[in-house]
Design an enzyme around this catalytic site. Structure first.
Site, PDB file in Angstrom:
ATOM      1  N   GLU A   1       0.876  -1.227   0.057  1.00 50.78           N
ATOM      2  CA  GLU A   1      -0.122   0.062  -0.068  1.00 50.78           C
ATOM      3  C   GLU A   1       1.032   1.005  -0.057  1.00 50.78           C
ATOM      4  OE1 GLU A   1      -3.360   0.350  -0.220  1.00 50.78           O
ATOM      5  OE2 GLU A   1      -3.825  -1.827  -0.080  1.00 50.78           O
TER       6      GLU A   1
ATOM      7  N   CYS B   1      -1.974   9.454   2.493  1.00 54.21           N
ATOM      8  CA  CYS B   1      -1.320   8.804   1.119  1.00 54.21           C
ATOM      9  C   CYS B   1      -2.520   9.444  -0.005  1.00 54.21           C
ATOM     10  CB  CYS B   1      -1.495   7.347   1.434  1.00 54.21           C
ATOM     11  SG  CYS B   1      -3.024   6.900   1.851  1.00 54.21           S
TER      12      CYS B   1
HETATM   13  P1  NAD Z   1       7.784   5.056   7.574  1.00 57.82           P
HETATM   14  O1  NAD Z   1       8.854   5.919   7.260  1.00 57.82           O
HETATM   15  O2  NAD Z   1       7.053   5.038   8.877  1.00 57.82           O
HETATM   16  O3  NAD Z   1       8.096   3.759   6.672  1.00 57.82           O
HETATM   17  C1  NAD Z   1       7.068   2.547   6.714  1.00 57.82           C
HETATM   18  C2  NAD Z   1       7.701   1.550   7.515  1.00 57.82           C
HETATM   19  O4  NAD Z   1       8.825   0.905   6.571  1.00 57.82           O
HETATM   20  C3  NAD Z   1       8.187   1.583   9.026  1.00 57.82           C
HETATM   21  O5  NAD Z   1       7.410   0.614   9.744  1.00 57.82           O
HETATM   22  C4  NAD Z   1       9.682   1.598   8.989  1.00 57.82           C
HETATM   23  O6  NAD Z   1      10.172   1.214  10.168  1.00 57.82           O
HETATM   24  C5  NAD Z   1       9.731   0.858   7.819  1.00 57.82           C
HETATM   25  N1  NAD Z   1      11.078   0.944   6.980  1.00 57.82           N
HETATM   26  C6  NAD Z   1      11.464   2.270   6.800  1.00 57.82           C
HETATM   27  N2  NAD Z   1      12.900   2.137   6.087  1.00 57.82           N
HETATM   28  C7  NAD Z   1      13.325   0.827   6.079  1.00 57.82           C
HETATM   29  C8  NAD Z   1      14.057   0.175   5.375  1.00 57.82           C
HETATM   30  N3  NAD Z   1      15.194   0.604   4.928  1.00 57.82           N
HETATM   31  N4  NAD Z   1      14.103  -1.324   5.310  1.00 57.82           N
HETATM   32  C9  NAD Z   1      13.163  -1.717   6.062  1.00 57.82           C
HETATM   33  N5  NAD Z   1      11.898  -1.373   6.651  1.00 57.82           N
HETATM   34  C10 NAD Z   1      11.955   0.052   6.620  1.00 57.82           C
HETATM   35  O7  NAD Z   1       6.599   5.509   6.505  1.00 57.82           O
HETATM   36  P2  NAD Z   1       6.644   6.319   4.932  1.00 57.82           P
HETATM   37  O8  NAD Z   1       7.461   5.310   4.329  1.00 57.82           O
HETATM   38  O9  NAD Z   1       7.436   7.594   5.183  1.00 57.82           O
HETATM   39  O10 NAD Z   1       5.165   6.699   4.849  1.00 57.82           O
HETATM   40  C11 NAD Z   1       4.522   7.500   4.014  1.00 57.82           C
HETATM   41  C12 NAD Z   1       4.400   6.843   2.658  1.00 57.82           C
HETATM   42  O11 NAD Z   1       3.477   5.925   3.062  1.00 57.82           O
HETATM   43  C13 NAD Z   1       3.848   7.777   1.631  1.00 57.82           C
HETATM   44  O12 NAD Z   1       4.349   7.654   0.395  1.00 57.82           O
HETATM   45  C14 NAD Z   1       2.602   7.529   1.656  1.00 57.82           C
HETATM   46  O13 NAD Z   1       1.605   7.766   0.550  1.00 57.82           O
HETATM   47  C15 NAD Z   1       2.426   6.044   2.060  1.00 57.82           C
HETATM   48  N6  NAD Z   1       1.138   5.571   2.581  1.00 57.82           N
HETATM   49  C16 NAD Z   1       0.343   4.822   2.054  1.00 57.82           C
HETATM   50  C17 NAD Z   1      -0.940   4.457   2.444  1.00 57.82           C
HETATM   51  C18 NAD Z   1      -1.998   3.461   1.712  1.00 57.82           C
HETATM   52  O14 NAD Z   1      -2.857   3.034   2.287  1.00 57.82           O
HETATM   53  N7  NAD Z   1      -1.653   3.282   0.472  1.00 57.82           N
HETATM   54  C19 NAD Z   1      -1.413   4.936   3.632  1.00 57.82           C
HETATM   55  C20 NAD Z   1      -0.317   5.526   4.405  1.00 57.82           C
HETATM   56  C21 NAD Z   1       0.760   5.916   3.948  1.00 57.82           C
END
Ligand code: NAD
Length: 471
Positions: free
Chosen positions: A225, A259
């Site tokens: 997602e 998102c």
């Molecule tokens: P985040 O930084 O919290 O990362 C998400 C998860 O990935 C965390 O649990 C984190 O610990 C893990 N993570 C981070 N780096 C990692 C790595 N190198 N290796 C393994 N795991 C790792 O959140 P984010 O990615 O900044 O979230 C924002 C993004 O999520 C945006 O692009 C947003 O559009 C998207 N999003 C999508 C939805 C959806 O339902 N489609 C919902 C919310 C957010």
């Protein structure tokens, strides 16, 4: 009241080195088969509901600490939404769990064919920080509704919510089958090194590639997602006042850290001026003359994202907003005009309260603009002419579309929610949440009463004729 396995002590934190043992222990528990049964599944679903009801105040306080979330928004978008989805699951679970009888062709009879929804096994749910309660507890609800064990890994960025979930989840749910692992990259990497039966990841596309690569080592299916730049197309025949209000609401909710937030607007040039004016009025009516003082306006999650966003304010010219306060991680609801497609604000998902408005000569140019870029998670189109909205729906590709509104398409349990291409793969919400964590097993049960020899060698001329006729 807490459900099964109520705790008297806090669950111990799980370190990187304990991860393999934890996953093995949960898998052994899964192998007992007890999570397959409807009462266990329903008890866990009720447990999540009870957790949300009994710990509401603490959860809302943690959301406020992490994101400055107004309590009513926290309740509606993080807690209440999960409760309504669980109620939907509980209403339909018995029916979803029943084998689905399907037709049996004549040459196979007497026989019965059915599709059984069986649990996949042990699921891993990795959540992001923007809706940090909803985006781990809803996938978790799907996993347990489908009879799976699960490990959840909340985002370390929303640290208050993460710590709280780690503390309270074991109080309400079966702690032999469901675990919370806190932490950042090392902990997530340790989890990804283990074999899971499904990985449900919500977050950005870069980490999604890491997740998919790790999943490939075990041929584990994934749901991704993700996000991206969700465009809004505003046609000259739109109801501009309503469009502006709905765009402003979808954009500035959670300070744009959603998102499916409208990322940028493509507006028919003749209506740009009145649209921007209406958005300014909508913002003023939502948050007053100084949004910083509004109890209904949130904050940016951390300094890194604050710095990233303030740099993007340099694109185009500020039509209104633009004020920032680093100490509070405050960025005013902002609209940018005169933005060029090459500007930094148009190169990445904004994920903050900055809305670039770009003019286009007509809707076809807007369609072309969208189609030249990554397929978005959501697409919004505002027009009073169905020929226009239908053309946009027909000629663009996106995870979902909302016509004359923003965000609302997510809230229907009848509509699966997910991306396409770079905005994600797989979907959930409503029945799709249950299906995502289930394997559709085909089961054919034959009778031995009748065993025609026609399919067995030797293949005589008559048998060949019959096989060509009936198979
Ligand atoms: P985040 O930084 O919290 O990362 C998400 C998860 O990935 C965390 O649990 C984190 O610990 C893990 N993570 C981070 N780096 C990692 C790595 N190198 N290796 C393994 N795991 C790792 O959140 P984010 O990615 O900044 O979230 C924002 C993004 O999520 C945006 O692009 C947003 O559009 C998207 N999003 C999508 C939805 C959806 O339902 N489609 C919902 C919310 C957010």
């Amino acid at each position: 009241m807490a459900q099964s396995a109520p705790s008297t002590t806090d669950a111990p934190a799980v370190g990187v080195e304990e991860v393999p043992k934890l996953v093995t222990r949960i898998r052994e528990e899964y192998e007992t088969g007890r999570t397959h049964h409807a009462p266990w599944r329903k008890e866990q679903l009720e447990g999540i509901k009870t957790l949300l009801a009994e710990r509401e105040d603490e959860l809302l306080a943690a959301l406020a600490a992490d994101l400055g979330k107004p309590p009513i928004e926290g309740w509606a978008t993080d807690l209440g939404y999960v409760v309504s989805e669980i109620d939907y699951m509980l209403r339909h679970l018995d029916r979803w769990m029943k084998p689905e009888r399907v037709a049996t062709p004549l040459f196979q009879r007497p026989a019965r064919a059915a599709i059984h929804r069986e649990p996949l096994g042990v699921a891993l749910v990795i959540g992001p920080w923007n809706y940090p309660v909803q985006l781990v507890l809803l996938p978790l609800a799907g996993a347990v509704a489908a009879g799976n064990c699960a490990v959840i890994k909340p985002s370390e960025v929303s640290a208050n919510v993460s710590a709280l979930l780690a503390r309270i989840v074991p109080e309400y749910l079966d702690r032999d089958c469901i675990a919370v692992v806190e932490g950042g990259v090392p902990e997530t990497q340790a989890l990804l090194g283990e074999r899971f039966d499904h990985i449900f990841y919500t977050g950005n596309g870069t980490v999604a590639r890491v997740v998919m690569e790790a999943a490939a080592q075990h041929l584990t299916p994934v749901t991704l997602e993700l996000g991206g730049k969700s465009p809004v197309i505003v046609d000259r025949h739109a109801n501009l006042e309503v469009a502006a209000r709905r765009i402003a609401w979808g954009k500035y909710l959670n300070s744009g850290q959603t998102c499916v937030a409208p990322d940028y607007v493509l507006v028919d040039a003749p209506v740009e001026e009145p649209l921007v004016e209406h958005i300014r009025e909508a913002v003023r009516s939502f948050y007053g003359p100084d949004p910083r003082r509004s109890p209904d306006y949130g904050r940016i999650v951390n300094g890194r994202h604050f710095d990233r966003l303030t740099t993007l304010l340099g694109s185009g010219t500020v039509a209104f907003g633009g004020e920032t306060d680093a100490a509070e991680r405050y960025i005013a609801p902002t609209v940018l005009r005169d933005v060029k497609p090459e500007d930094p604000v148009m190169q990445e998902e904004i994920f903050g309260p900055i809305l670039p408005v770009l003019t286009v000569p007509d809707v076809d140019a807007a369609i072309h603009f969208v189609n030249e870029r990554d397929k978005p998670l959501a697409l919004y189109v505002f027009s009073e002419q169905s020929s226009v909205t239908e053309r946009v729906v027909e000629r663009t590709s996106s995870g979902g579309v909302c016509v004359n509104a923003t965000l609302y398409h997510l809230t229907l349990p009848s509509l699966p929610f997910g991306g396409v291409g770079p905005s994600g793969m797989g979907a959930y919400h409503g029945r799709a949440t249950f299906e995502t964590f289930s394997h559709r097993k085909s089961v054919l049960v034959k009778s031995t009463r009748f065993d025609p020899k026609v399919a067995y060698p030797p293949y005589t001329a008559l048998k060949k004729k019959l096989m060509r006729r009936f198979l």
